[in-house]
Design a protein around this motif. Structure first.
Motif, PDB file in Angstrom:
ATOM      1  N   ASP A  89      49.363  52.593  41.059  1.00  0.00           N
ATOM      2  CA  ASP A  89      50.534  52.711  40.179  1.00  0.00           C
ATOM      3  C   ASP A  89      50.173  52.612  38.692  1.00  0.00           C
ATOM      4  O   ASP A  89      51.044  52.618  37.830  1.00  0.00           O
ATOM      5  CB  ASP A  89      51.595  51.679  40.537  1.00  0.00           C
ATOM      6  N   GLY A  90      48.877  52.491  38.395  1.00  0.00           N
ATOM      7  CA  GLY A  90      48.427  52.412  37.008  1.00  0.00           C
ATOM      8  C   GLY A  90      48.265  50.995  36.480  1.00  0.00           C
ATOM      9  O   GLY A  90      47.747  50.800  35.383  1.00  0.00           O
ATOM     10  N   SER A  91      48.687  50.009  37.237  1.00  0.00           N
ATOM     11  CA  SER A  91      48.533  48.618  36.791  1.00  0.00           C
ATOM     12  C   SER A  91      47.091  48.163  36.994  1.00  0.00           C
ATOM     13  O   SER A  91      46.315  48.799  37.707  1.00  0.00           O
ATOM     14  CB  SER A  91      49.505  47.702  37.529  1.00  0.00           C
ATOM     15  N   LYS A  92      46.754  47.051  36.340  1.00  0.00           N
ATOM     16  CA  LYS A  92      45.401  46.512  36.508  1.00  0.00           C
ATOM     17  C   LYS A  92      45.455  44.995  36.531  1.00  0.00           C
ATOM     18  O   LYS A  92      46.397  44.370  36.039  1.00  0.00           O
ATOM     19  CB  LYS A  92      44.464  46.995  35.410  1.00  0.00           C
ATOM     20  N   LYS A  93      44.436  44.428  37.121  1.00  0.00           N
ATOM     21  CA  LYS A  93      44.242  42.989  37.183  1.00  0.00           C
ATOM     22  C   LYS A  93      42.762  42.730  36.961  1.00  0.00           C
ATOM     23  O   LYS A  93      41.949  43.646  37.093  1.00  0.00           O
ATOM     24  CB  LYS A  93      44.648  42.424  38.542  1.00  0.00           C
ATOM     25  N   THR A  94      42.420  41.516  36.610  1.00  0.00           N
ATOM     26  CA  THR A  94      41.016  41.127  36.636  1.00  0.00           C
ATOM     27  C   THR A  94      40.872  39.964  37.607  1.00  0.00           C
ATOM     28  O   THR A  94      41.782  39.142  37.753  1.00  0.00           O
ATOM     29  CB  THR A  94      40.473  40.733  35.246  1.00  0.00           C
ATOM     30  N   ILE A  95      39.744  39.942  38.288  1.00  0.00           N
ATOM     31  CA  ILE A  95      39.423  38.884  39.235  1.00  0.00           C
ATOM     32  C   ILE A  95      38.116  38.274  38.765  1.00  0.00           C
ATOM     33  O   ILE A  95      37.146  38.999  38.525  1.00  0.00           O
ATOM     34  CB  ILE A  95      39.260  39.446  40.655  1.00  0.00           C
ATOM     35  N   GLY A  96      38.092  36.947  38.608  1.00  0.00           N
ATOM     36  CA  GLY A  96      36.871  36.365  38.082  1.00  0.00           C
ATOM     37  C   GLY A  96      36.703  34.890  38.341  1.00  0.00           C
ATOM     38  O   GLY A  96      37.474  34.266  39.082  1.00  0.00           O
ATOM     39  N   VAL A  97      35.665  34.361  37.714  1.00  0.00           N
ATOM     40  CA  VAL A  97      35.349  32.938  37.789  1.00  0.00           C
ATOM     41  C   VAL A  97      35.062  32.410  36.386  1.00  0.00           C
ATOM     42  O   VAL A  97      34.588  33.139  35.513  1.00  0.00           O
ATOM     43  CB  VAL A  97      34.131  32.651  38.702  1.00  0.00           C
ATOM     44  N   ILE A  98      35.393  31.144  36.200  1.00  0.00           N
ATOM     45  CA  ILE A  98      35.041  30.423  34.977  1.00  0.00           C
ATOM     46  C   ILE A  98      34.215  29.225  35.402  1.00  0.00           C
ATOM     47  O   ILE A  98      34.655  28.413  36.225  1.00  0.00           O
ATOM     48  CB  ILE A  98      36.292  29.962  34.200  1.00  0.00           C
ATOM     49  N   GLN A  99      33.006  29.136  34.873  1.00  0.00           N
ATOM     50  CA  GLN A  99      32.141  27.996  35.165  1.00  0.00           C
ATOM     51  C   GLN A  99      32.650  26.766  34.407  1.00  0.00           C
ATOM     52  O   GLN A  99      33.398  26.896  33.440  1.00  0.00           O
ATOM     53  CB  GLN A  99      30.697  28.322  34.752  1.00  0.00           C
ATOM     54  N   PRO A 100      32.256  25.556  34.825  1.00  0.00           N
ATOM     55  CA  PRO A 100      32.721  24.354  34.135  1.00  0.00           C
ATOM     56  C   PRO A 100      32.470  24.454  32.623  1.00  0.00           C
ATOM     57  O   PRO A 100      31.339  24.670  32.189  1.00  0.00           O
ATOM     58  CB  PRO A 100      31.883  23.246  34.768  1.00  0.00           C
ATOM     59  N   SER A 101      33.554  24.342  31.854  1.00  0.00           N
ATOM     60  CA  SER A 101      33.468  24.511  30.406  1.00  0.00           C
ATOM     61  C   SER A 101      34.844  24.297  29.788  1.00  0.00           C
ATOM     62  O   SER A 101      35.835  24.127  30.487  1.00  0.00           O
ATOM     63  CB  SER A 101      32.977  25.922  30.061  1.00  0.00           C
ATOM     64  N   THR A 102      34.878  24.334  28.460  1.00  0.00           N
ATOM     65  CA  THR A 102      36.129  24.361  27.709  1.00  0.00           C
ATOM     66  C   THR A 102      36.081  25.600  26.834  1.00  0.00           C
ATOM     67  O   THR A 102      35.162  25.745  26.018  1.00  0.00           O
ATOM     68  CB  THR A 102      36.292  23.088  26.848  1.00  0.00           C
TER      69      THR A 102
END
Length: 103
Positions: A30-43
């Motif tokens: 449908d033209g939409s997008k998402k991102t899938i990810g990880v954030i390592q321990p941090s600020t």
């Protein structure tokens, strides 16, 4: 929902903050997008262009949005909305898995 079906995934990852955050873009029919990810321990501090909803898939984070004076804790199964043209500080003490839904 534990998976997205019938999508395209960009092969090149998005790497931010010296590798502390890595995501991949998922494109829908449908033209939409998402991102899938990880954030390592941090600020980290993220700036937004488009409005987004951050869905926590696994892990725990503390988030302070630009318009808030205190942080809120989110864990797996929870989400938070971020307005367009804004920012938020996020602190993770373990690897955080997320899906970013763009409005």
């Amino acid at each position: 929902m534990s998976q997205f079906d019938q999508v395209s995934v960009l092969k090149q990852g998005n790497v931010y903050f010296d590798g502390k955050c890595v995501s991949h873009t998922v494109l829908f029919a449908d033209g939409s997008k998402k991102t899938i990810g990880v954030i390592q321990p941090s600020t980290l501090t993220f700036n937004t262009g488009a409005a987004e909803i951050m869905e926590v898939v696994a892990g725990v984070c503390s988030v302070k949005q630009a318009n808030e004076s205190t942080a809120t804790t989110y864990s797996a199964g929870q989400s938070f909305s971020v307005p367009a043209n804004s920012s938020f500080d996020i602190e993770t003490i373990e690897t955080l898995h997320y899906v970013c839904h763009f409005a």
